[in-house]
Every structure is written in structure tokens, then in C-alpha cells.
Write an enzyme that holds these catalytic residues in place. Structure first.
Site, PDB file in Angstrom:
ATOM      1  N   GLN A 230     -10.130  -3.889  -2.920  1.00  0.00           N
ATOM      2  CA  GLN A 230     -11.406  -3.401  -2.409  1.00  0.00           C
ATOM      3  C   GLN A 230     -12.528  -3.707  -3.404  1.00  0.00           C
ATOM      4  OE1 GLN A 230     -12.249  -1.642   0.661  1.00  0.00           O
ATOM      5  NE2 GLN A 230     -14.237  -2.292  -0.145  1.00  0.00           N
TER       6      GLN A 230
ATOM      7  N   ARG B 212       0.873  -1.186   0.000  1.00  0.00           N
ATOM      8  CA  ARG B 212       0.000   0.000   0.000  1.00  0.00           C
ATOM      9  C   ARG B 212       0.901   1.225   0.000  1.00  0.00           C
ATOM     10  NH1 ARG B 212      -5.175   1.554   3.633  1.00  0.00           N
ATOM     11  NH2 ARG B 212      -6.054   0.213   2.029  1.00  0.00           N
TER      12      ARG B 212
ATOM     13  N   ARG C 138     -13.602  -8.393   2.198  1.00  0.00           N
ATOM     14  CA  ARG C 138     -12.176  -8.146   1.907  1.00  0.00           C
ATOM     15  C   ARG C 138     -11.375  -9.409   2.195  1.00  0.00           C
ATOM     16  NH1 ARG C 138     -10.095  -2.983   1.941  1.00  0.00           N
ATOM     17  NH2 ARG C 138      -8.243  -4.038   1.159  1.00  0.00           N
TER      18      ARG C 138
ATOM     19  N   CYS D  45     -16.376   1.833   1.076  1.00  0.00           N
ATOM     20  CA  CYS D  45     -15.157   1.047   1.318  1.00  0.00           C
ATOM     21  C   CYS D  45     -14.680   1.166   2.768  1.00  0.00           C
ATOM     22  CB  CYS D  45     -14.063   1.456   0.341  1.00  0.00           C
ATOM     23  SG  CYS D  45     -13.682   3.224   0.395  1.00  0.00           S
TER      24      CYS D  45
HETATM   25  N1  NVA Z   1      -9.826   6.954  -1.156  1.00  0.00           N
HETATM   26  C1  NVA Z   1      -9.460   6.462   0.143  1.00  0.00           C
HETATM   27  C2  NVA Z   1      -9.720   5.003   0.246  1.00  0.00           C
HETATM   28  C3  NVA Z   1      -9.418   4.402   1.584  1.00  0.00           C
HETATM   29  C4  NVA Z   1      -9.690   2.943   1.637  1.00  0.00           C
HETATM   30  C5  NVA Z   1      -7.993   6.783   0.382  1.00  0.00           C
HETATM   31  O1  NVA Z   1      -7.185   6.610  -0.539  1.00  0.00           O
HETATM   32  O2  NVA Z   1      -7.654   7.228   1.479  1.00  0.00           O
HETATM   33  N1   CP Z   2     -11.097   0.084   2.750  1.00  0.00           N
HETATM   34  C1   CP Z   2      -9.821  -0.018   3.134  1.00  0.00           C
HETATM   35  O1   CP Z   2      -8.917  -0.265   2.346  1.00  0.00           O
HETATM   36  O2   CP Z   2      -9.630   0.137   4.469  1.00  0.00           O
HETATM   37  P1   CP Z   2      -8.255   0.342   5.226  1.00  0.00           P
HETATM   38  O3   CP Z   2      -7.708   1.688   4.819  1.00  0.00           O
HETATM   39  O4   CP Z   2      -8.614   0.285   6.686  1.00  0.00           O
HETATM   40  O5   CP Z   2      -7.312  -0.754   4.841  1.00  0.00           O
END
Ligand code: NVA
Ligand code: CP
Length: 300
Positions: free
Chosen positions: A132, A102, A287, A259
């Protein structure tokens, strides 16, 4: 399928194979069956952004599959001190069986795949969030029986979620409509692709997008990394909220997905979120099952 970097890399068959496997793994788990599909395998999980769902569901997923997971925060590894992703990829490939990452830039995920020799899974970038959307499509199939010809309406920021929902929705045979302010539209190439490959609308008009929708979806107004723009965004996005009025434009039996994490009173009202909590938290659970399908497919 060697990696999961973005949904546009998957064929329609590969996408549906993952969804079928996710359903199977979910029912095996509910039946108390413990199958060690990834016995002795190790997943590295690189995080340069925060996470609750992604971190816990990948770690639990590996454990349930008979393997293990290592949490690698960019802060406490040499990546945080500037070790290039190209070197990190070649080193970690010699210890691990797969990496979930991530981070901010999509090109970092692509570089990890290019220089490493193990499967790479995108756990969210600024560009997309494929894991997601696999869980989202799984949830839509559970509640609506199929994705085919169902209408998905996303309201809010044209961000990573919007980009992946467009690709995943169209590939799964859905009609996709996006409502967002004109300065916050989704990725242009993604929208061009959607127009050529399915039924797609992007508009500033919420009513047009939500009309007769089977699924309403939203996400935060300020994503991770956009904290400094948060105040300005709140006023720009003010009218792009899923509330009772917006749900009345959709079909009577429409589901609402998010999400998560959710900001009540911003992109969604507390009332709508609580009314649709069943599907939203099932979506969060999914998930785990959807990602186990990805792990088994790539690392099994
Ligand atoms: N658009 C949000 C999604 C989090 C799961 C972000 O990138 O913070
Ligand atoms: N929806 C999602 O990706 O959640 P987190 O940021 O908690 O991993």
C-alpha cells in the site's frame, strides 16, 4: 531484494528503484504496450483476511505481466485445518514462482520466507502494509513531483498503515507527523527508528501534526481483526477525523489520501473524501502499477 516482507528491509535505492519501475510500467500500460515480463510464471495469493484492492490488483497485475495467479483462501486449504506455515512454504515453493500473503501475524510472513525458496510478498499484516505504501509514495510523487522534504501527516490509529507510512515516508525523504490517541500509538521501535533517521513527530494534537502538511492521510478506526473493539474505538477516535477544519491546517494545495476501504463520517467526512476523490482513486489504481514493479523485481 529477495522478498518484500516490510519496508524497513529495503534500502533507499531499492525503494526508489521500485517507484521508478512502477512509473515506467504505468506509462507502458497507458501507451498500450503489453510486455510479458513474467511469461508463464505463477503467483500464489494466500488470504486469511478479506480484500478487494490487494486481491484484484495482484491477480490483474500477474495477468498483465503474462503470468497467472491462484487465490488461496485459508478457509479452503489445509492451512485452515492447521497445516504449519513451515510445511506450506516448502510445498508451495515447488509449484509456484512467488507468494503474496495477507494475514494477521508478521511472523507468519517471515516464516514463509524462511522455510520457502521463492519470493514472498507481504499483502498486509497487523504490523504493516508495504505494498500500500509503495502505491502511496508513487501517488505523492505524481501529485507533488517529489517526496523530498514534503510533509506527510497521518491522523488516526497507530496501526499497520501508520507503521508502514512512517518507514516509507522517512526513507523517501519526507517529514512524517502522526496524530493519534495516546493508547493507540504506532510501533515503538518504528518510531525510535524514525526519530533517528529523519524528521518525525508523534502527538495527540491534530493541529500540530497537520500544520503545513502536503499530504493528509487516514485509515479506519477498527482494522480487520478488531471488530469486537469497534464500538469502543469509535468513541476513542471520535476527534481524530479528517474534516474541513483539519484540512485547513494543512497547505492550501494539500492532497488527501486513504488506503480504502473508507468509513464516511468516521475517520473522514464524505465531503473531504469526495473533494479529494481524484487522488484517492488514483492511489487505489497505483496499487496495480506499484505491485507489478514488485512482482517484476522479485520474480522477473
Ligand atoms: N488498517 C486496515 C487497512 C486495510 C487496508 C486493516 O488492517 O484492516
Ligand atoms: N487498501 C487495501 O489493502 O485494500 P483491500 O483490503 O481491499 O485489499
Amino acid at each position: 531484494m529477495r522478498h518484500l516482507l516490510k519496508l524497513s528491509d529495503l534500502s533507499r535505492d531499492e525503494l526508489f528503484d521500485l517507484l521508478y519501475l512502477a512509473d515506467k510500467l504505468k506509462s507502458e500500460k497507458k501507451a498500450g504496450l503489453k510486455r510479458r515480463y513474467l511469461d508463464g510464471k505463477t503467483l500464489g495469493m494466500i488470504f486469511t483476511k478479506s480484500s478487494t484492492r490487494t486481491r484484484v490488483s495482484f491477480e490483474v497485475g500477474m495477468y498483465e505481466l503474462g503470468g497467472s495467479a491462484i487465490f488461496l483462501s485459508s478457509v479452503n486449504t489445509q492451512m485452515g485445518r492447521g497445516e504449519p506455515i513451515e510445511d506450506t512454504a516448502r510445498v508451495l515453493s515447488r509449484y509456484l514462482d512467488g507468494i503474496m500473503i495477507r494475514t494477521y501475524e508478521q511472523k507468519e510472513v517471515e516464516a514463509l520466507a524462511k522455510y520457502g525458496s521463492i519470493p514472498i510478498i507481504n499483502g498486509l499484516t497487523d504490523y504493516c502494509h508495504p505494498c500500500q505504501v509503495l502505491a502511496d509514495l508513487m501517488t505523492i510523487r505524481e501529485y507533488k513531483g517529489t517526496t523530498k522534504d514534503k510533509k506527510l501527516c497521518y491522523i488516526g490509529d497507530g496501526n499497520n498503515m501508520a507503521n508502514s507510512l512512517i518507514v516509507g515516508g522517512i526513507k523517501a525523504g519526507m517529514e512524517v507527523a502522526i496524530a493519534c490517541p495516546k493508547n493507540h500509538m504506532p510501533d515503538k521501535d518504528t518510531m525510535d527508528w524514525a526519530r533517528e533517521n529523519g524528521k518525525f513527530l508523534c502527538t495527540e494534537n491534530i493541529k500540530d501534526a497537520a500544520k503545513d502538511a502536503d499530504v493528509l492521510y487516514t485509515d479506519v478506526f477498527a482494522s480487520m481483526g478488531q471488530e469486537s473493539e469497534a464500538k469502543e474505538r469509535m468513541s476513542e477516535f471520535q476527534s481524530y477525523q479528517i474534516n474541513e477544519e483539519v484540512t485547513s491546517f494543512a497547505k492550501d494545495d494539500a492532497i488527501v489520501l486513504h488506503c480504502l476501504p473508507a468509513h464516511r463520517g468516521e475517520e473522514i467526512t464524505a465531503e473531504v473524501l469526495e473533494k479529494h476523490a481524484d487522488e484517492i482513486f488514483e492511489q487505489a489504481e497505483n496499487r496495480l502499477h506499484a505491485q507489478k514493479a514488485v512482482l517484476v523485481t522479485l520474480m522477473g
